[in-house]
Motif scaffolding. Sequence first.
Motif, mmCIF file in Angstrom:
data_model
loop_
_atom_site.group_PDB
_atom_site.id
_atom_site.type_symbol
_atom_site.label_atom_id
_atom_site.label_comp_id
_atom_site.label_asym_id
_atom_site.label_seq_id
_atom_site.Cartn_x
_atom_site.Cartn_y
_atom_site.Cartn_z
ATOM 1 N N THR A 40 0.679 -1.284 -0.026
ATOM 2 C CA THR A 40 -0.024 0.102 0.106
ATOM 3 C C THR A 40 0.943 1.524 -0.163
ATOM 4 O O THR A 40 2.052 1.379 0.504
ATOM 5 C CB THR A 40 -0.803 0.005 1.319
ATOM 6 N N THR A 83 -5.395 -0.425 -4.050
ATOM 7 C CA THR A 83 -5.449 -1.793 -3.321
ATOM 8 C C THR A 83 -6.523 -2.737 -3.899
ATOM 9 O O THR A 83 -6.270 -3.650 -4.198
ATOM 10 C CB THR A 83 -5.367 -1.877 -1.861
ATOM 11 N N ALA A 89 -4.630 5.141 -1.381
ATOM 12 C CA ALA A 89 -3.980 3.585 -1.095
ATOM 13 C C ALA A 89 -5.093 2.529 -1.160
ATOM 14 O O ALA A 89 -4.875 1.490 -1.698
ATOM 15 C CB ALA A 89 -3.230 3.634 0.290
#
Length: 207
Positions: free
Chosen positions: A11, A23, A19
């Motif tokens: 991340t 992800t 982030a």
Amino acid sequence: MAPLGRLHIITDSRHGRDALGATAAALAAGAPVVQVRVADETTDRLAYEFAAQVRRLTIEHGATCLVNDRLQVALAVGADGGHVGADDLPVAAARRVLGPAAVLGATCRDAASARAAVADGASYLGVGPAYTTATKAGLPAALGPAGVGAVAAAVPGTPVIAIAGVTAARVGELRAAGAYGVAVIGAVSEAADPAAATKELLAAVTP
């Protein structure tokens, strides 16, 4: 313990990065492993809240969830394991904290530290920087594929995950040198299409 995935998505803790969004896209595209990394100044409370969100996503997609550095957060969110660097808990201590069944990665860059980490209980080794990278400051000189391969040769049977500056185009030479897989940050988080970037990396890293 299930086989370790060959592509690790780390991340991106840099300011202004989405982030969680990157992800989620990577996991939807088939990423097998996510390593939760947060900035040093992040409080444990915020680290826990973020890691818990990532953990829910990895469960949804059947992926492995690891937490870098903060092993108490790994335990708190029910992660599959953790990863420790040179300034974190020693590998043997980290293994005691996480227990015998957890996945435990350790950062190494030479044969001696690699052998020691494996002897102390590391499940896999993160080896780098493989190349020069801008995603983390203060790193030593890049090892290159030959340096990564030298570490891999010292610990046969232990997966070596090459990290730093990795792109899909560079995966082939890392795998040829002996790396089991790769870990990436910017190759996915900075991509216009994180899902497409993940698929390209998966195609490159798959034997």
